[in-house]
Motif scaffolding. Sequence first.
Motif, PDB file in Angstrom:
ATOM      1  N   ARG A 167      10.024  10.766  -0.164  1.00 35.63           N
ATOM      2  CA  ARG A 167       9.279  10.162   0.937  1.00 35.63           C
ATOM      3  C   ARG A 167       8.437   9.002   0.426  1.00 35.63           C
ATOM      4  NH1 ARG A 167       6.621  14.658  -0.876  1.00 35.63           N
ATOM      5  NH2 ARG A 167       4.363  14.542  -1.035  1.00 35.63           N
ATOM      6  N   ARG A 168       8.135   8.117   1.363  1.00 37.69           N
ATOM      7  CA  ARG A 168       7.186   7.040   1.066  1.00 37.69           C
ATOM      8  C   ARG A 168       5.833   7.446   1.597  1.00 37.69           C
ATOM      9  NH1 ARG A 168      10.237   1.250   1.217  1.00 37.69           N
ATOM     10  NH2 ARG A 168      11.805   1.917  -0.293  1.00 37.69           N
ATOM     11  N   VAL A 169       4.832   7.270   0.776  1.00 42.07           N
ATOM     12  CA  VAL A 169       3.481   7.654   1.200  1.00 42.07           C
ATOM     13  C   VAL A 169       2.527   6.520   0.857  1.00 42.07           C
ATOM     14  CG1 VAL A 169       3.968  10.109   0.809  1.00 42.07           C
ATOM     15  CG2 VAL A 169       2.908   8.758  -1.009  1.00 42.07           C
ATOM     16  N   PRO A 170       1.364   6.513   1.464  1.00 40.90           N
ATOM     17  CA  PRO A 170       0.378   5.485   1.116  1.00 40.90           C
ATOM     18  C   PRO A 170      -0.072   5.672  -0.338  1.00 40.90           C
ATOM     19  CG  PRO A 170      -0.255   6.627   3.135  1.00 40.90           C
ATOM     20  CD  PRO A 170       0.862   7.408   2.533  1.00 40.90           C
ATOM     21  N   LEU A 171      -0.423   4.579  -0.980  1.00 42.14           N
ATOM     22  CA  LEU A 171      -0.965   4.642  -2.334  1.00 42.14           C
ATOM     23  C   LEU A 171      -2.117   5.634  -2.368  1.00 42.14           C
ATOM     24  CD1 LEU A 171      -1.031   3.491  -5.227  1.00 42.14           C
ATOM     25  CD2 LEU A 171      -2.596   1.727  -4.400  1.00 42.14           C
ATOM     26  N   ALA A 172      -2.114   6.487  -3.377  1.00 44.03           N
ATOM     27  CA  ALA A 172      -3.153   7.506  -3.505  1.00 44.03           C
ATOM     28  C   ALA A 172      -3.741   7.420  -4.915  1.00 44.03           C
ATOM     29  CB  ALA A 172      -2.548   8.886  -3.242  1.00 44.03           C
ATOM     30  N   ASP A 180       0.821  -1.208   0.000  1.00 42.65           N
ATOM     31  CA  ASP A 180       0.000   0.000   0.000  1.00 42.65           C
ATOM     32  C   ASP A 180       0.857   1.260   0.000  1.00 42.65           C
ATOM     33  OD1 ASP A 180       1.145  -0.320   2.438  1.00 42.65           O
ATOM     34  OD2 ASP A 180      -0.676   0.088   3.604  1.00 42.65           O
ATOM     35  N   GLU A 181       2.098   1.129  -0.459  1.00 41.50           N
ATOM     36  CA  GLU A 181       3.075   2.201  -0.311  1.00 41.50           C
ATOM     37  C   GLU A 181       3.683   2.540  -1.673  1.00 41.50           C
ATOM     38  OE1 GLU A 181       6.228   2.428   3.344  1.00 41.50           O
ATOM     39  OE2 GLU A 181       6.646   0.956   1.780  1.00 41.50           O
ATOM     40  N   ILE A 182       3.946   3.821  -1.894  1.00 38.44           N
ATOM     41  CA  ILE A 182       4.648   4.245  -3.105  1.00 38.44           C
ATOM     42  C   ILE A 182       5.790   5.174  -2.707  1.00 38.44           C
ATOM     43  CG2 ILE A 182       2.599   4.026  -4.577  1.00 38.44           C
ATOM     44  CD1 ILE A 182       2.212   7.035  -4.390  1.00 38.44           C
ATOM     45  N   GLU A 183       6.764   5.327  -3.617  1.00 34.68           N
ATOM     46  CA  GLU A 183       7.916   6.187  -3.307  1.00 34.68           C
ATOM     47  C   GLU A 183       7.886   7.396  -4.232  1.00 34.68           C
ATOM     48  OE1 GLU A 183      10.901   4.973  -1.327  1.00 34.68           O
ATOM     49  OE2 GLU A 183      12.050   6.814  -1.644  1.00 34.68           O
TER      50      GLU A 183
END
Lengths: 332, 332
Positions: free
Chosen positions: B224-229, B209-212
Amino acid sequence: MKKLINDPTNATSEAVEGFVLAHSDLVTQLDGLVVARAGGAVAGKVGIVSGGGSGHEPLHAGFVGVGMLDAAVPGAMFTSPTPDPIVVATKAADSGAGVLHIVKNYTGDVLNFETAAELADAEDIEVATVIVNDDVAVEDSLYTAGRRGVAGTVLVEKIAGAAAERGDDLAAVTQVATDVNANMRSMGVALTACTVPHAGKPSFELADDEIEIGIGIHGEPGRRRVPLASADEITDMLLDPVVEDLGVGEGEEVLLLVNGMGGTPASELAIVYRHARARLEARGITVARSLVGNYVTSLEMQGASVTVLRLSESMKELYDAPVKTAALRWGL
Amino acid sequence: MKKLINDPTNATSEAVEGFVLAHSDLVTQLDGLVVARAGGAVAGKVGIVSGGGSGHEPLHAGFVGVGMLDAAVPGAMFTSPTPDPIVVATKAADSGAGVLHIVKNYTGDVLNFETAAELADAEDIEVATVIVNDDVAVEDSLYTAGRRGVAGTVLVEKIAGAAAERGDDLAAVTQVATDVNANMRSMGVALTACTVPHAGKPSFELADDEIEIGIGIHGEPGRRRVPLASADEITDMLLDPVVEDLGVGEGEEVLLLVNGMGGTPASELAIVYRHARARLEARGITVARSLVGNYVTSLEMQGASVTVLRLSESMKELYDAPVKTAALRWGL
């Protein structure tokens, strides 16, 4: 599911909208997501229309433009378009010289294009149809009676498109498309599955050390699952049945298409091409034309297909003719 | 690792060999895997050479041909080429008018191109160098001091290539390349990692569930790594820092490049393009040129980058000039 999409329901419409905006010099958008050649139907020219479920980009909208398609009809992802937009596309492509429908052999596509052809006929548009069925992998499949239409579709669209562009009449363009389909065969492999946005999960499962030989472009089952092998071995598994079924041999000239399924790096397609070409040459077959890239894809599936088209002089001339579309472009 | 390769050690050499065979009308292969324009250096024309680690195809070999590069130097996967093949390429590109090296800003590339330039100078070949550093994501990175060179490289190669083709001298071509680099910014996102063949495992790990955000083209860490949006939200995260850093605003014209990282379907790139374009237009910026596709990739990585180039009239003219390469082709 990790995708660059918004609401899955809008994935196709937003993708078509973005595509048309990016290529507004070539295409325009009509009702029902139809993508038509900018400037409208060309006077006196046979119109060429193709379409089918989305998720195979650049097929078909990427091939709309000079020397190829007059209009493309994108269905929802992996779902046939309904007859209505096919009629919209057919009308847009018609300038009085009739329209050729190029239809991949899937039950839904065949039925809906047939219905659309009848509706167009009722409005005095002459429609001819060529069904593309180049996949040698299986005789019947999940969505098909008879062989599936796969990557060779791009060659039918290019070569028939060139025939229409030079002014051939509907019967002649139809014959060219029929000849191309009769003289080509394809087979594909999947290393990984793909995920349709509205489904949300992979369309099938493959173990980490397993590949599917003879895969369809929607992830339909192929001939067999085998352990992961080298690129050269996999290429042999794809090419040999193609060559055998086509009956092509020493002294003949062919076009070799190595098509990526969407998620395979260009370098791997080049490696497959290298070996396929050498193997054809070892049989005394001349690779006179080549096409390597992502043309008929399955979303982000990793894999490739090999297509061989037996070339005649007239096919070579038509293949070489100028084309100006988003995904194929030369001579213009 | 699931790849269409044979021995990982040969992945690059076999890919280059396949590429050259498939495009023998455009390119020829020299020592050290160098891919040069078919027909050799063009009399009186400034030569253009680029190169770098493989795995970013079609960059660079896919851009060798009329109106772009005279030679490309592919290193091993994600590994800078050594000076020797860069010298081979520089000699092949030189017709006496000098050679421009277009170098992405990675420490190894910069050093090895510098050494090659000195070696070429010793043989009386005049070499100028432009370092491409369009990535706004991070100031220093895993393989770089200063900003990284990423997708915008294709625009430097296209526009400087056109300047050379019309007969500009080395100083003028170098100035054009410098101007393009100074007027563009890029930022990318990774949804998945990629696997370098000789490493055999993914170059980094991302949760489901993470993207860079701000990823480099070798999988170097980003911002930064953020949650999939959603695609629109992710596009904003890429585009806004690009626009801000570039300082482009109302009334200006830009080229918008949406570049695929290799494993992302064309439909998703179109969705990103759609929103990026709308967001630029909302700021009063005109998207006068567009390029959407896989141009600077990271093997099978899923993801995309957004590049904005501030256009001048002379840049537009050069961008529109004919080009005939494996991966970019128009007007010829």
